[in-house]
Design a protein around this motif. Structure first.
Motif, PDB file in Angstrom:
ATOM      1  N   GLY A 269       2.636 -15.157   8.952  1.00 46.77           N
ATOM      2  CA  GLY A 269       2.453 -13.592   9.316  1.00 46.77           C
ATOM      3  C   GLY A 269       3.317 -13.194   8.597  1.00 46.77           C
ATOM      4  N   VAL A 270       4.037 -13.222   7.587  1.00 49.69           N
ATOM      5  CA  VAL A 270       3.957 -11.867   6.313  1.00 49.69           C
ATOM      6  C   VAL A 270       2.994 -11.574   6.031  1.00 49.69           C
ATOM      7  CG1 VAL A 270       5.390 -11.745   4.419  1.00 49.69           C
ATOM      8  CG2 VAL A 270       6.999 -13.544   6.141  1.00 49.69           C
ATOM      9  N   VAL A 271       3.332 -10.043   6.243  1.00 48.69           N
ATOM     10  CA  VAL A 271       2.632  -8.539   5.430  1.00 48.69           C
ATOM     11  C   VAL A 271       3.107  -7.856   4.124  1.00 48.69           C
ATOM     12  CG1 VAL A 271       0.841  -7.098   5.606  1.00 48.69           C
ATOM     13  CG2 VAL A 271       0.632  -8.875   7.315  1.00 48.69           C
ATOM     14  N   ILE A 272       2.715  -7.800   3.348  1.00 50.88           N
ATOM     15  CA  ILE A 272       3.219  -6.815   2.246  1.00 50.88           C
ATOM     16  C   ILE A 272       2.275  -5.461   1.845  1.00 50.88           C
ATOM     17  CG2 ILE A 272       4.024  -6.441   0.508  1.00 50.88           C
ATOM     18  CD1 ILE A 272       5.885  -9.362  -0.058  1.00 50.88           C
ATOM     19  N   GLY A 273       2.543  -4.582   2.409  1.00 55.75           N
ATOM     20  CA  GLY A 273       0.479  -4.259   1.775  1.00 55.75           C
ATOM     21  C   GLY A 273       0.969  -3.171  -0.067  1.00 55.75           C
ATOM     22  N   GLU A 274       0.209  -2.455   0.336  1.00 55.38           N
ATOM     23  CA  GLU A 274      -0.702  -2.313  -1.295  1.00 55.38           C
ATOM     24  C   GLU A 274       0.569  -1.215  -2.208  1.00 55.38           C
ATOM     25  OE1 GLU A 274      -3.917   0.325  -4.048  1.00 55.38           O
ATOM     26  OE2 GLU A 274      -3.534   0.212  -1.704  1.00 55.38           O
TER      27      GLU A 274
ATOM     28  N   GLY B 298       2.337  -0.247   6.533  1.00 51.23           N
ATOM     29  CA  GLY B 298       2.396   1.596   6.422  1.00 51.23           C
ATOM     30  C   GLY B 298       2.525   2.093   7.635  1.00 51.23           C
ATOM     31  N   LYS B 299       2.670   3.488   7.397  1.00 48.45           N
ATOM     32  CA  LYS B 299       1.917   4.786   9.050  1.00 48.45           C
ATOM     33  C   LYS B 299       0.715   5.559   8.805  1.00 48.45           C
ATOM     34  CE  LYS B 299       6.088   6.078   9.555  1.00 48.45           C
ATOM     35  NZ  LYS B 299       7.305   6.641   9.510  1.00 48.45           N
ATOM     36  N   SER B 300       0.609   5.137   7.269  1.00 51.42           N
ATOM     37  CA  SER B 300      -0.615   6.485   7.719  1.00 51.42           C
ATOM     38  C   SER B 300      -1.736   5.963   6.715  1.00 51.42           C
ATOM     39  CB  SER B 300       0.453   7.661   6.058  1.00 51.42           C
ATOM     40  OG  SER B 300      -0.883   7.675   5.318  1.00 51.42           O
ATOM     41  N   MET B 301      -2.872   6.588   7.258  1.00 51.33           N
ATOM     42  CA  MET B 301      -3.959   5.722   5.697  1.00 51.33           C
ATOM     43  C   MET B 301      -4.572   7.034   5.326  1.00 51.33           C
ATOM     44  SD  MET B 301      -4.864   3.909   8.472  1.00 51.33           S
ATOM     45  CE  MET B 301      -6.580   3.497   8.154  1.00 51.33           C
TER      46      MET B 301
ATOM     47  N   GLY C  99       6.700   2.228   6.311  1.00 53.74           N
ATOM     48  CA  GLY C  99       6.044   3.356   6.025  1.00 53.74           C
ATOM     49  C   GLY C  99       6.856   4.085   4.746  1.00 53.74           C
ATOM     50  N   PRO C 100       6.569   5.142   3.975  1.00 53.49           N
ATOM     51  CA  PRO C 100       7.088   4.569   2.621  1.00 53.49           C
ATOM     52  C   PRO C 100       8.695   5.146   2.487  1.00 53.49           C
ATOM     53  CG  PRO C 100       6.452   7.075   3.263  1.00 53.49           C
ATOM     54  CD  PRO C 100       6.096   6.187   4.082  1.00 53.49           C
ATOM     55  N   VAL C 101       9.647   4.074   3.249  1.00 51.28           N
ATOM     56  CA  VAL C 101      11.036   3.879   4.004  1.00 51.28           C
ATOM     57  C   VAL C 101      12.254   3.261   2.599  1.00 51.28           C
ATOM     58  CG1 VAL C 101      10.996   4.389   6.128  1.00 51.28           C
ATOM     59  CG2 VAL C 101      11.312   2.342   5.106  1.00 51.28           C
ATOM     60  N   TRP C 102      12.548   3.992   2.707  1.00 51.87           N
ATOM     61  CA  TRP C 102      14.053   2.942   1.337  1.00 51.87           C
ATOM     62  C   TRP C 102      15.035   2.037   2.195  1.00 51.87           C
ATOM     63  CZ3 TRP C 102      19.392   3.524   0.230  1.00 51.87           C
ATOM     64  CH2 TRP C 102      19.212   3.143  -1.081  1.00 51.87           C
ATOM     65  N   VAL C 103      14.616   0.603   1.669  1.00 47.24           N
ATOM     66  CA  VAL C 103      16.043  -0.345   2.208  1.00 47.24           C
ATOM     67  C   VAL C 103      17.034  -0.132   1.268  1.00 47.24           C
ATOM     68  CG1 VAL C 103      16.282  -1.964   2.826  1.00 47.24           C
ATOM     69  CG2 VAL C 103      14.532  -1.228   3.989  1.00 47.24           C
ATOM     70  N   GLY C 104      17.950   0.020   1.332  1.00 41.27           N
ATOM     71  CA  GLY C 104      19.094   0.254   0.211  1.00 41.27           C
ATOM     72  C   GLY C 104      19.171  -1.425  -0.651  1.00 41.27           C
ATOM     73  N   HIS C 105      19.805  -1.595  -1.367  1.00 40.58           N
ATOM     74  CA  HIS C 105      20.361  -2.875  -2.114  1.00 40.58           C
ATOM     75  C   HIS C 105      21.727  -3.354  -0.851  1.00 40.58           C
ATOM     76  CE1 HIS C 105      18.939  -2.238  -5.744  1.00 40.58           C
ATOM     77  NE2 HIS C 105      19.615  -0.588  -5.804  1.00 40.58           N
ATOM     78  N   GLY C 106      21.719  -5.006  -0.818  1.00 42.28           N
ATOM     79  CA  GLY C 106      22.302  -5.420   0.027  1.00 42.28           C
ATOM     80  C   GLY C 106      21.885  -4.964   1.731  1.00 42.28           C
ATOM     81  N   ALA C 107      21.666  -4.430   2.070  1.00 42.08           N
ATOM     82  CA  ALA C 107      20.980  -4.047   3.692  1.00 42.08           C
ATOM     83  C   ALA C 107      20.507  -5.164   4.515  1.00 42.08           C
ATOM     84  CB  ALA C 107      19.994  -3.092   3.579  1.00 42.08           C
ATOM     85  N   GLN C 108      20.304  -5.371   5.134  1.00 45.53           N
ATOM     86  CA  GLN C 108      19.820  -6.053   6.419  1.00 45.53           C
ATOM     87  C   GLN C 108      19.199  -5.744   7.791  1.00 45.53           C
ATOM     88  OE1 GLN C 108      22.905  -9.662   7.820  1.00 45.53           O
ATOM     89  NE2 GLN C 108      24.074  -9.302   6.183  1.00 45.53           N
ATOM     90  N   ILE C 109      17.823  -6.195   7.571  1.00 47.45           N
ATOM     91  CA  ILE C 109      16.546  -5.979   8.708  1.00 47.45           C
ATOM     92  C   ILE C 109      17.448  -6.927   9.676  1.00 47.45           C
ATOM     93  CG2 ILE C 109      14.837  -5.049   9.437  1.00 47.45           C
ATOM     94  CD1 ILE C 109      16.112  -3.318   7.314  1.00 47.45           C
TER      95      ILE C 109
END
Length: 194
Positions: free
Chosen positions: A92-97, A115-118, A141-151
């Protein structure tokens, strides 16, 4: 391939990354033969090389779809993945273009870099180095997740996440990790992260 030795070294590095990050892995042979996350990354690496040649974009896309059918992991060949990425379980992992993933990142099953946009252009996230994305998490979306962050598992991230922070919830809120609690610390009190 002009730099085949380098390409093979990266594939071996992918194997070692999975073995080192998964305590259940017993050998490189087991990882090479039985880890769909590694297989998906290997096919991505070939498809991405093809994608860089405009005449090979359709075959690259078809190859990525074969990998999706075989592994349950969809990685667009246009995405940019760093070194030593580990996709644990993977289904189920998805990585967009337009996604960009740094080095030494871990993605758990069901996670999405979507993504959130078409519209054309940058529409997928950028993950820094040493990021961990929990099971079922969506980074959109085009968000930035900083080094060492955890989601956190099942979080929905729609805003930037600072380095070394933890993002949890729907929509995700940011928690700053205490300096005294290292990534692998075993903590009896989960409130330490709140």
């Amino acid at each position: 391939m002009p730099d085949a030795p380098h390409f093979l070294a990266v594939l071996r590095e992918d194997l070692r990354a999975a073995r080192d990050r998964d305590p259940a892995a017993r050998s490189l042979a087991e990882v090479a033969l039985g880890y769909p996350g590694v297989h998906a990354i290997w096919v991505y690496r070939l498809a991405h090389r093809m994608w860089r040649n405009p005449a090979l974009r359709l075959p690259a896309r078809l190859l990525s779809q074969l990998a999706r059918a075989a592994t349950g992991i969809e990685i667009h060949p246009g995405a940019r993945l760093g070194r030593r990425l580990f996709i644990d379980h993977g289904m189920g992992v998805v990585i967009g273009e337009t996604a960009e993933v740094g080095d030494d990142v871990v993605l758990f099953h069901g996670s999405t870099l979507g993504g959130k946009s078409m519209h054309r252009g940058k529409r997928h996230p950028t993950l820094g180095d040493h990021v961990v994305v929990g099971a079922g998490a969506k980074v959109l979306g085009p968000v930035w997740v900083g080094h060492g962050a955890q989601i956190g598992a099942n979080a929905v991230v729609i805003h930037d996440v600072p380095p070394e922070a933890i993002a949890v919830g729907v929509p995700a809120t940011i928690r700053l990790r205490p300096a005294q609690a290292p990534f692998d610390a075993e903590v009896d009190d989960p409130a330490i992260f709140i």
